[in-house]
Design an enzyme around this catalytic site. Structure first.
Site, PDB file in Angstrom:
ATOM      1  N   ARG A   2       6.394  13.323  28.096  1.00 30.45           N
ATOM      2  CA  ARG A   2       7.291  12.254  27.586  1.00 30.45           C
ATOM      3  C   ARG A   2       6.854  11.541  26.609  1.00 30.45           C
ATOM      4  NH1 ARG A   2       8.348   7.215  26.047  1.00 30.45           N
ATOM      5  NH2 ARG A   2       6.766   6.303  27.311  1.00 30.45           N
ATOM      6  N   ASP A   3       5.867  10.626  26.656  1.00 29.79           N
ATOM      7  CA  ASP A   3       5.317   9.782  25.667  1.00 29.79           C
ATOM      8  C   ASP A   3       4.540  10.593  24.427  1.00 29.79           C
ATOM      9  OD1 ASP A   3       4.497   7.568  24.372  1.00 29.79           O
ATOM     10  OD2 ASP A   3       3.149   7.015  25.879  1.00 29.79           O
ATOM     11  N   HIS A  24      -2.900   1.603  30.096  1.00 27.73           N
ATOM     12  CA  HIS A  24      -2.314   2.379  29.136  1.00 27.73           C
ATOM     13  C   HIS A  24      -2.861   2.141  27.946  1.00 27.73           C
ATOM     14  CE1 HIS A  24       1.067   4.978  27.673  1.00 27.73           C
ATOM     15  NE2 HIS A  24       0.606   4.550  26.426  1.00 27.73           N
ATOM     16  N   HIS A  54      -4.251   3.080  23.888  1.00 32.94           N
ATOM     17  CA  HIS A  54      -3.847   3.858  22.755  1.00 32.94           C
ATOM     18  C   HIS A  54      -5.407   4.391  21.823  1.00 32.94           C
ATOM     19  CE1 HIS A  54       0.314   4.705  22.247  1.00 32.94           C
ATOM     20  NE2 HIS A  54       0.259   4.283  23.326  1.00 32.94           N
ATOM     21  N   CYS A  70       3.933   5.531  19.879  1.00 33.20           N
ATOM     22  CA  CYS A  70       5.194   4.931  19.899  1.00 33.20           C
ATOM     23  C   CYS A  70       5.927   4.625  18.627  1.00 33.20           C
ATOM     24  CB  CYS A  70       5.139   3.440  20.402  1.00 33.20           C
ATOM     25  SG  CYS A  70       6.795   2.746  20.217  1.00 33.20           S
ATOM     26  N   ASN A  85      -1.912   8.367  22.140  1.00 36.54           N
ATOM     27  CA  ASN A  85      -2.430   7.914  23.443  1.00 36.54           C
ATOM     28  C   ASN A  85      -4.005   8.588  23.784  1.00 36.54           C
ATOM     29  OD1 ASN A  85       0.042   6.691  24.771  1.00 36.54           O
ATOM     30  ND2 ASN A  85       0.580   8.911  24.372  1.00 36.54           N
TER      31      ASN A  85
END
Length: 299
Positions: A16-17, A206, A208, A239, A248
């Site tokens: 997804r991300d 989370h 990056h 994002c 990420n």
């Protein structure tokens, strides 16, 4: 004293991300092959897709198909931004949902055209209803450290936002360094405070890797008591609503670091790299992470 847990959990967010910001549409069958290979590597928790308007994120238009055809292994999340997305996800058979909000008003406005307060007001009845149905709810907290529009975000603002979610009964908090500006000192301090404030809630970090500090930030979070980390195979993602938010942190680099420190994840590094090989031909964003590059050179 430098202390480490025996085990840590990786939540794979690549499907997804990792793919949401990919300019080239990836076929559902190729996503499913990627997901299956990640499961084979030992991934037990994964963010599969998002139920959002295809107008805004065309890459996720196949969400129903992805949920329906993915083998049910461990916990699988889908991202749901609003009531329509939640309804669609539940109808598709999703059992664990993720909602999201930015601590920063400016980011939230750019992302979903609402202030943080407006987003929270809209989410509260939805989350309370989901918990009445015993649905697992993950709250994703964006811009927990820095905002691309407002700069530094105070730890108190992040903790206050998390507290609202905890009061509503969410099962997990995923706290994000959305644009990769946090440093290890900030990582340790915020997660130590969060761990102390919410000891009974699953806490996930989370990060990056915009400034190549994600692994250091993960190590600092480990010291603060965090044992759950979002990561994206191949370092894919970022994002689309946050300028400068590059990929990420790469799952394979996190797994390698943790294993070398004696922290087990249950993930096979070679099989993980094989999973990346399956998705690499279908993306335009480069896959050039440390462990994957080493794997390719040795193959």
């Amino acid at each position: 004293m430098f202390s480490l847990p025996k085990n840590a959990t990786i939540i794979e967010v690549g499907p997804r991300d990792g793919l949401q910001n990919e300019g080239k549409l990836v076929k559902a069958e190729d996503k499913l092959q990627f997901i299956t290979a990640l499961q084979k590597a030992g991934i037990q928790e994964m963010e599969l897709t998002s139920f959002v308007s295809p107008k805004w994120v065309p890459q996720m238009a196949d969400a129903r198909e992805i949920v329906a055809q993915t083998k049910k292994v461990g916990r699988q999340f889908v991202l749901t931004p609003n009531e329509r997305g939640i309804t669609a996800a539940l109808e598709a058979g999703a059992q664990s949902l993720a909602v999201f909000v930015g601590v920063s008003n400016s980011f939230n406005k750019k992302n979903i055209n609402k202030t943080t307060e407006e987003s929270m007001a809209a989410l509260k009845p939805l989350i309370l209803n989901l918990k009445e149905q015993n649905v697992f709810v993950r709250a994703c907290i964006s811009t927990a450290f820095y905002c691309p529009f407002e700069g530094a975000v105070s730890p108190e603002a992040t903790i206050a936002l998390c507290r609202q979610f905890v009061d509503w009964g969410v099962d997990e908090l995923s706290v994000a360094d959305t644009i990769g500006m946090a440093n290890p000192k900030e990582s340790y301090e915020l997660f130590a405070k969060l761990h102390e404030a919410f000891p009974n809630v699953l806490m996930t970090a989370h990060f990056h890797d915009t400034r190549r500090m994600a692994l250091a930030n993960i190590t600092a979070a480990l010291q603060a008591g965090v044992t759950r980390f979002d990561a994206s195979a191949g370092g894919l993602g970022g994002c689309p609503f946050a300028p400068g938010a590059t990929g990420n942190v790469a799952t394979e680099d996190v797994v390698n670091m943790l294993h070398r420190m004696g922290v087990q994840t249950g993930i096979d590094l070679d099989l993980l790299c094989q999973a990346i090989e399956k998705i690499e031909p279908h993306v335009t964003n480069p896959v050039a992470t440390g462990m994957y590059t080493l794997y390719k050179n040795q193959a």
